[in-house]
Structures are given as C-alpha cells and as structure tokens.
Design a protein around this motif. Structure first.
Motif, PDB file in Angstrom:
ATOM      1  N   ILE A   1       0.837  -1.203   0.000  1.00 43.02           N
ATOM      2  CA  ILE A   1       0.000   0.000   0.000  1.00 43.02           C
ATOM      3  C   ILE A   1       0.873   1.255   0.000  1.00 43.02           C
ATOM      4  O   ILE A   1       0.595   2.219  -0.723  1.00 43.02           O
ATOM      5  N   ARG A   2       1.938   1.229   0.764  1.00 37.89           N
ATOM      6  CA  ARG A   2       2.836   2.399   0.804  1.00 37.89           C
ATOM      7  C   ARG A   2       3.497   2.633  -0.549  1.00 37.89           C
ATOM      8  O   ARG A   2       3.631   3.768  -1.002  1.00 37.89           O
ATOM      9  N   TRP A   3       3.882   1.535  -1.232  1.00 35.51           N
ATOM     10  CA  TRP A   3       4.466   1.689  -2.566  1.00 35.51           C
ATOM     11  C   TRP A   3       3.458   2.328  -3.518  1.00 35.51           C
ATOM     12  O   TRP A   3       3.795   3.238  -4.270  1.00 35.51           O
ATOM     13  N   HIS A   4       2.221   1.843  -3.497  1.00 33.56           N
ATOM     14  CA  HIS A   4       1.209   2.384  -4.406  1.00 33.56           C
ATOM     15  C   HIS A   4       0.911   3.852  -4.085  1.00 33.56           C
ATOM     16  O   HIS A   4       0.701   4.663  -4.996  1.00 33.56           O
TER      17      HIS A   4
ATOM     18  N   ALA B   1       1.615   6.903  -6.749  1.00 33.08           N
ATOM     19  CA  ALA B   1       0.570   7.832  -7.173  1.00 33.08           C
ATOM     20  C   ALA B   1       0.935   9.271  -6.841  1.00 33.08           C
ATOM     21  O   ALA B   1       0.737  10.183  -7.654  1.00 33.08           O
ATOM     22  N   VAL B   2       1.497   9.478  -5.657  1.00 27.85           N
ATOM     23  CA  VAL B   2       1.883  10.834  -5.253  1.00 27.85           C
ATOM     24  C   VAL B   2       3.008  11.344  -6.138  1.00 27.85           C
ATOM     25  O   VAL B   2       3.026  12.509  -6.558  1.00 27.85           O
ATOM     26  N   ASN B   3       3.951  10.482  -6.455  1.00 24.19           N
ATOM     27  CA  ASN B   3       5.071  10.878  -7.301  1.00 24.19           C
ATOM     28  C   ASN B   3       4.589  11.299  -8.697  1.00 24.19           C
ATOM     29  O   ASN B   3       5.043  12.297  -9.257  1.00 24.19           O
TER      30      ASN B   3
ATOM     31  N   LEU C   1      14.069   6.569  -6.358  1.00 21.45           N
ATOM     32  CA  LEU C   1      14.558   5.259  -5.957  1.00 21.45           C
ATOM     33  C   LEU C   1      13.395   4.348  -5.564  1.00 21.45           C
ATOM     34  O   LEU C   1      13.329   3.185  -5.984  1.00 21.45           O
ATOM     35  N   ILE C   2      12.464   4.887  -4.797  1.00 20.77           N
ATOM     36  CA  ILE C   2      11.314   4.097  -4.360  1.00 20.77           C
ATOM     37  C   ILE C   2      10.434   3.725  -5.546  1.00 20.77           C
ATOM     38  O   ILE C   2       9.958   2.590  -5.662  1.00 20.77           O
ATOM     39  N   TYR C   3      10.234   4.680  -6.453  1.00 15.32           N
ATOM     40  CA  TYR C   3       9.402   4.405  -7.625  1.00 15.32           C
ATOM     41  C   TYR C   3      10.045   3.335  -8.505  1.00 15.32           C
ATOM     42  O   TYR C   3       9.368   2.437  -9.012  1.00 15.32           O
TER      43      TYR C   3
ATOM     44  N   TRP D   1      17.883  -2.861  -3.029  1.00 11.77           N
ATOM     45  CA  TRP D   1      17.735  -1.568  -3.685  1.00 11.77           C
ATOM     46  C   TRP D   1      18.628  -1.531  -4.924  1.00 11.77           C
ATOM     47  O   TRP D   1      19.800  -1.862  -4.891  1.00 11.77           O
ATOM     48  N   ARG D   2      18.023  -1.143  -6.065  1.00 13.10           N
ATOM     49  CA  ARG D   2      18.702  -1.039  -7.359  1.00 13.10           C
ATOM     50  C   ARG D   2      19.290  -2.369  -7.839  1.00 13.10           C
ATOM     51  O   ARG D   2      20.207  -2.376  -8.657  1.00 13.10           O
ATOM     52  N   CYS D   3      18.773  -3.460  -7.348  1.00 13.83           N
ATOM     53  CA  CYS D   3      19.198  -4.766  -7.849  1.00 13.83           C
ATOM     54  C   CYS D   3      18.721  -4.923  -9.288  1.00 13.83           C
ATOM     55  O   CYS D   3      17.558  -4.666  -9.606  1.00 13.83           O
TER      56      CYS D   3
END
Length: 260
Positions: free
Chosen positions: A13-16, A20-22, A85-87, A151-153
């Motif tokens: 949920i946090r990723w989504h 969306a915010v990004n 990075l998160i996106y 991260w960034r794999c």
C-alpha cells in the motif's frame, strides 16, 4: 521462513501511495483518489488504512500532508531523488510479481529457472555467486531470492525447458548490446543448491529482529508473486466466509477459493 502477509500488505500500500503521489507532482493529489487507487489492488482497503500509511510516510519525510481551504486533505512530495529510488523499486517489484505468475502458468513446459546478473562491476558479491544458477521452479530458494533482491538490484530470472536444462550450459554474448559481432561464450549451469547464510538484522525504528539471507537487503527476502497469490486467497476466503452458506459452498466446489 514464514511470510508476514499483513506486513507485505502495508508495504505494498505504501508503494502504491508513493507511486501515485510521485506521478501527481507538482500539484499533489487528494486522499480520496488515493483510496480508490489502493482499492484497485486491495478492494477491502479503508480510508483509515490509507491515512495511517500516509501518516507513516509523512513521519519519515517522504510525503507532506496538508489541508486546503475546502477542508480536504492534500498530499504532496519532497526529496525527489528518494522518491525516484522508491518508484524504481516499486516498478521492479510489480514486474517481478507479474513474472512469477507467468512462470507458474508455464512451469509444465518450462520447469526450471535460471538466475542471471548483469555481470559487471556493480553486481553484489553474493548475487554474482548465484549467476547461472538453475533450480526447479518449485525450489524453496525462489521464495526468498526472487529479484529484485535489494535496492537497485538489476538481477533477473529466466524460465527454462527440460531440453535447455539437459543441454547444461548457456551461450553468453557479453557486450552484444553495443557490438553485434560479440563472440558467444559457453557457460555451464550451476545446478547445486546454494548454501545461503542468514544474518541477524535489527530494525532501527521498531527494534524488531529479523533473520535475513546474506546478500538480500532487509525487506526484499520474499517472492512478491507468491505473496500476492496468498493475499488474494486470504481475501477470497474472508469473502466466502461472510457469504450466504449455500453461495459460499457453491463457490468452493467451483474452485473459486484458490485465488489463482
């Protein structure tokens, strides 16, 4: 290693929300559309659940929540580099989920998976050791080592048929993306189950102690495709439990409780 599906749901949920915010930058987005976006993935999501996760993100300075003159809550972002990075990670996880579903559908004809790295100086040491590793689709290794594994794999997996497995090697053309004349190199498969040490990781915010495989960043030691299937099964079971008994029984007999 057991999976905490409630934690996986929170993280998803946090990723989504962040995605969306990004995408709404620089204008921002109201919380009502965010709820509908989350419900596209988790139909039983509530406004309170969305708000709790937004508060979590705001506490970590990943979003900013404000109330406008119309008394509506609006969400904006800051730290674009962090959000990129998160996106990027969110996009890779979404691809990994879809890939697992395709692997499951094709495993009768392609019963093996091969781990592949980018084979350059940026590949993590542990990931390099798994390069060209070939194991059955149902091997437990894929429960915790399904790329991305950090991260960034940039690692990936590829389905293989029995004939490809029996051949025993892959043909690699290093630099082919830049040089069409690059020569092929034969590389034998590694079919031995790897021994993966586990390290202890203490979450600096919560104090929770986790046991994470070496080479896997905390929070990545799970298969997102399997997690999605399990979450869907749990949702279906809860809906069937709340349905009229005759309807619920008919759905079970029709196989609708499998969540596949």
């Amino acid at each position: 290693m057991s999976l905490d599906y409630s934690k996986i749901r929170r993280e998803a949920i946090r990723w989504h929300l962040l995605s969306a915010v990004n995408l709404s930058r620089p204008a921002g987005i109201y919380t009502e559309p965010l709820l509908e976006i989350v419900r596209a993935v988790y139909p039983d999501a509530t406004h309170q659940e969305v708000r709790v996760n937004l508060d979590y993100l705001e506490e970590r300075e990943m979003v900013r929540i404000t109330k406008d003159p119309m008394d509506r809550w609006s969400v904006t972002t800051f730290d674009p580099a962090r959000l990129r990075l998160i996106y990027d990670t969110n996009t890779r996880q979404a691809y990994a989920t879809g890939l697992w579903e395709r692997v499951e559908r094709a495993k009768r004809t392609h019963p093996y998976l091969r781990y592949i790295t980018r084979r350059d100086g940026r590949v993590r040491h542990e990931h390099a050791q798994w390069d060209n590793l070939v194991l059955p689709v149902d091997h437990p290794f894929w429960k915790t080592h399904w790329p991305p594994n950090g991260w960034r794999c940039r690692c990936r997996v590829m389905s293989m048929s029995q004939a490809e497995y029996d051949r025993g090697y892959s043909i690699e053309r290093q630099g082919a993306e830049r040089d069409a004349s690059a020569q092929g190199v034969y590389k034998r498969f590694n079919t031995q189950e790897p021994v993966v040490p586990v390290r202890e990781y203490v979450n600096p915010r919560t104090g929770e102690v986790l046991h994470v495989p070496e080479g896997i960043d905390p929070g990545f030691a799970y298969n997102p495709g399997q997690a999605r299937q399990q979450a869907m099964r749990q949702q279906i079971q809860s809906k069937l439990a709340a349905a009229v008994p005759a309807l619920g029984q008919a759905a079970r007999e029709a196989g609708l409780n499998k969540g596949e």
